[in-house]
Design an enzyme around this catalytic site. Structure first.
Site, mmCIF file in Angstrom:
data_model
loop_
_atom_site.group_PDB
_atom_site.id
_atom_site.type_symbol
_atom_site.label_atom_id
_atom_site.label_comp_id
_atom_site.label_asym_id
_atom_site.label_seq_id
_atom_site.Cartn_x
_atom_site.Cartn_y
_atom_site.Cartn_z
ATOM 1 N N ASP A 137 0.864 -1.162 0.000
ATOM 2 C CA ASP A 137 0.000 0.000 0.000
ATOM 3 C C ASP A 137 0.916 1.233 0.000
ATOM 4 O O ASP A 137 2.142 1.129 0.142
ATOM 5 C CB ASP A 137 -0.937 -0.023 1.217
ATOM 6 C CG ASP A 137 -2.155 0.872 0.998
ATOM 7 O OD1 ASP A 137 -3.180 0.646 1.651
ATOM 8 O OD2 ASP A 137 -2.065 1.788 0.149
HETATM 9 C C1 GLC Z 1 -4.110 4.368 -0.130
HETATM 10 C C2 GLC Z 1 -5.082 3.262 0.198
HETATM 11 C C3 GLC Z 1 -5.205 2.216 -0.877
HETATM 12 C C4 GLC Z 1 -4.969 2.856 -2.228
HETATM 13 C C5 GLC Z 1 -3.535 3.357 -2.280
HETATM 14 C C6 GLC Z 1 -3.275 4.158 -3.552
HETATM 15 O O1 GLC Z 1 -3.443 4.845 0.994
HETATM 16 O O2 GLC Z 1 -4.926 2.585 1.435
HETATM 17 O O3 GLC Z 1 -6.508 1.647 -0.765
HETATM 18 O O4 GLC Z 1 -5.183 1.905 -3.265
HETATM 19 O O5 GLC Z 1 -3.194 4.153 -1.159
HETATM 20 O O6 GLC Z 1 -4.034 5.334 -3.537
#
Ligand code: GLC
Length: 714
Positions: free
Chosen positions: A270
């Site tokens: 993430d």
């Molecule tokens: C965010 C979220 C995730 C998302 C990623 C890219 O912090 O937790 O769900 O896909 O970053 O935006």
């Protein structure tokens, strides 16, 4: 000098062969760049993005954001640099958070789950994938299949509710929608792997304390279903899973995902969740964070650049193996070959690229979805609105705003173009009906100046509709709330309406259940419209006016107060019976049960008929119920089938959803609903290492208010 292209550039060869050939040609630096994902544009308000000029042609992937009109151009510019300026011409991957629509916004996933219609979910994902693909997005960071029973967590809006079975069904439908659209397949991404939805206190980015038993029973099933359905990618999560962060957890990332489920695609972290291992106290510095994440099983490092910065030295120090880097790089290349990016690296503009507004056919689909997702929670007969209602006051800060309907993660949806409930009602009500609109307050502020206007609006009204809820940033990521009460002075506006003693209809536009227990008994009707998307207002107006018959059912338990959390349908039995152990200061039952939902017609379910009352593990049991539409109009009915294992080697939930079926039943008609019970699929439970257990004994089968017992023999 061979005139033939090298094997990795020959589309007729097997992907494994092309990967092997290309890996053999890559330098370590080129491999590490493939494991780097760089942010482009404003991808997510909770994360900062890098500037375009920092990019290298050898970067493996990008997470893109920003206005849709420039996205396609940005993508093709970056892709041209990757293909033409890099030594081996490896195309880049472009990912984005297409969570519930792209240009046309669908209801949030929690709402979609309330439709109990997997085919509809598949169609919505195919629609979103085609729109996103037209703007150069190859990869969506969806579906989110976290398990959550805490509405204080803003991201409950992104889940498919509290049933592992329902979440598994909708996960599969989503993957099919995104990946199997022949016109425009995009890679799906099962997230957030795993356990993020158990965030303590409903706060975000915090630790989760989950037993292995609960992990296997509640959190892992949708991921396993998604992997077995062929999801191309998985995203690790932010949460610390009982002491080991999930972005560096060997058991979940390697033993379960790779050795048990044989998942072949890449795992992306993430956003900066590798670097966040330092905040979590699991790594002393960036090098240790990169080492632990890569060695545990994360293949792509989103946004923090630690793999690029540290892995080469870690290999030289013997802390990371070149074999592991090759494995991770091979998975990234596999995905690029799978998506055909070597043959078709650029996205050509098409019919979906041009329109300045969402395509009509997509708006129609999302309106159908909003209609099917809307849940009629209470109705004392005030709905549908009677013909003699000639003066309506429409109060509440959400009544005349489009943004709340779009909800969080609304990608390229435009609040300014989104029809509001006030506009939808105006366009539907006859010229003989007066609609007085008065917000009464802001969505999340304490400005009292609108209250008086709201009071005045009620004076001439025959009936009052109050539309409360959340603005777009009030659900989704980093949107935790300590209470479920409507924010600001919204409850005060509702009190103004209730003080008139006129019929009050409450419409809730939010990404979670809201607390209305104190006044629920005074309300004539309650509609959970959720964040219904681009056409959410149309669905609400049609439901209020009776042009559609509500059929949604709750995919999440609706608590009376946040103080009851966690409260969910598949809890384990308590040690005492009846009222012992319940709260002494309030009711312990939810305000509305999981599966609750009313219609403008009525349905009568007959007793459950079983093909036998005993079966062996090798046999199947057929259960059937007859459902009659005893009311005045056609209606869609959903039958939810639950099972309870009465006594087992470990305690089992009071009831577990195992099957659901939906059908339109004409007024006065009767239909049979069937559930074929297969012991290995429906009567087993996982032990704390995920091994399925099947034990003889008594089971109870529930459907509607009906129940019946049967026995499984040894
Ligand atoms: C965010 C979220 C995730 C998302 C990623 C890219 O912090 O937790 O769900 O896909 O970053 O935006």
């Amino acid at each position: 000098m061979s005139l033939e292209p090298p094997p990795y550039l020959r589309p007729n060869l097997a992907i494994a062969e092309r990967v092997s050939d290309l890996l053999g040609r890559m330098t370590l630096g080129e491999k590490l760049d493939q494991l780097h994902q760089c942010g482009v544009g404003d991808t997510n308000p909770n994360n900062l993005a890098q500037r375009l000029d920092q990019f290298q042609p050898t970067y493996g992937s990008y997470i893109v954001g920003g206005p849709w009109r420039t996205l396609l151009e940005t993508r093709n510019v970056l892709q041209q640099r990757a293909v033409e300026e890099s030594r081996l011409g490896i195309p880049a991957l472009f990912g984005a958070d297409v969570i519930h629509g792209y240009r046309t916004i669908a209801p949030i996933p929690l709402a979609q789950a309330c439709s109990w219609n997997p085919e509809l979910v598949r169609r919505l994902c195919a629609m979103a994938g085609a729109e996103a693909r037209a703007h150069g997005i190859d990869w969506t960071f969806a579906p989110m299949v976290d398990h959550c029973v805490d509405a204080r967590w803003g991201r409950i809006a992104e889940t498919f509710g509290e049933s592992p079975h329902a979440s598994s069904v909708f996960a599969v439908a989503s993957i099919q929608g995104y990946q199997e659209n022949p016109a425009a397949p995009i890679a799906a991404c099962l997230k957030h792997y795993v356990g993020y939805g158990a965030s303590e206190g409903g706060r975000d980015y915090v630790s989760t304390d989950i037993s292995w038993q609960k992990l296997w029973e509640m959190h892992l099933p949708p991921f396993e279903a998604g992997v077995r359905a062929g999801a191309y990618t998985v995203m690790s999560a932010f949460n610390d899973l009982s002491g080991i962060p999930t972005s560096a957890h060997p058991y979940t990332l390697t033993e379960i995902l790779r050795q048990r489920w044989h998942f072949a695609g890449p795992v992306v972290s993430d956003w900066a969740s590798v670097a966040q291992l330092i905040h979590q106290g699991f790594a002393a510095h960036g090098a240790e964070a990169a080492q632990k994440a890569l060695n545990a099983g994360v293949d792509i490092d989103m946004a923090d650049g630690l793999f690029r910065e540290h892995i080469k030295q870690l290999i030289e120090r013997g802390l990371v193996s070149l074999q592991r880097v090759d494995e991770a790089t091979g998975r990234v290349l596999w995905l690029k070959f799978k998506l055909g990016l070597f043959e078709r690296p650029y996205t050509k503009a098409n019919a979906l690229t041009a329109p300045s507004t969402p395509p009509p056919e997509n708006l129609r689909l999302t309106e159908e979805a909003a209609a099917r997702s809307l849940v009629l929670l209470k109705n004392n007969g005030a709905l549908p609105l009677a013909a003699n209602v000639k003066r309506i006051a429409l109060l509440g800060p959400v009544a005349d705003r489009g943004g709340p309907l779009l909800g969080s993660w609304a990608q390229q949806g435009d609040p300014a173009e989104t029809e509001t409930l006030a506009a939808a009602l105006r366009s539907r009500l006859g010229s003989d009906v007066t609609l007085i609109v008065a917000p009464g307050c802001g969505i999340d502020d304490y400005d009292p100046s609108g209250i008086e206007q709201a009071q005045e609006a009620t004076h001439a009204a025959d009936l009052i509709i109050v539309c409360l809820g959340e603005d777009q940033h009030m659900n989704g990521e980093n949107a935790s709330r300590s209470t479920l009460r409507p924010a600001g002075r919204q409850t005060q506006v509702l009190d103004v309406a209730l003080a008139t003693n006129k019929p009050v209809i409450l419409v809730l536009v939010a990404g979670r259940p809201l607390e209305i227990d104190a006044v629920e008994h005074q309300l004539a009707a309650v509609v959970a419209a959720w964040c219904g998307g681009s056409r959410g207002a149309a669905a609400i107006a049609d439901a209020l006016l009776g042009r559609l018959n509500p059929s949604g059912r709750l995919a999440v338990t609706w608590p009376r107060t946040a103080g009851q959390i966690p409260l969910y349908h598949n809890m384990r039995p308590k040690a005492r019976l009846a009222d012992e152990g319940n709260y002494r200061d309030s009711l312990t039952t939810p305000l509305y049960e999981f599966g609750h939902g009313l219609s403008y017609t009525t349905f009568q379910m007959g007793p459950i008929q079983l093909s036998a009352t005993t079966l062996s593990p090798r046999e199947r049991l057929i259960a059937e119920v007859a459902v009659t539409n005893t009311g005045p109009r056609d209606g869609i009915e959903t039958v939810l089938w639950f099972i309870r294992d009465v006594a087992a080697g470990i305690t089992r939930p009071l009831k577990e959803l195992k099957h659901f079926e939906q059908a339109l039943i004409g007024a006065g008609q009767t239909l049979a609903f069937r559930f074929v019970i297969e012991p290995k699929r429906d009567l087993t439970f996982p032990d704390d290492s995920g091994r399925p257990q099947l034990e003889p004994g008594e089971f109870i089968l529930f459907a509607g208010g009906e129940r019946v017992s049967f026995h499984l023999t040894a």
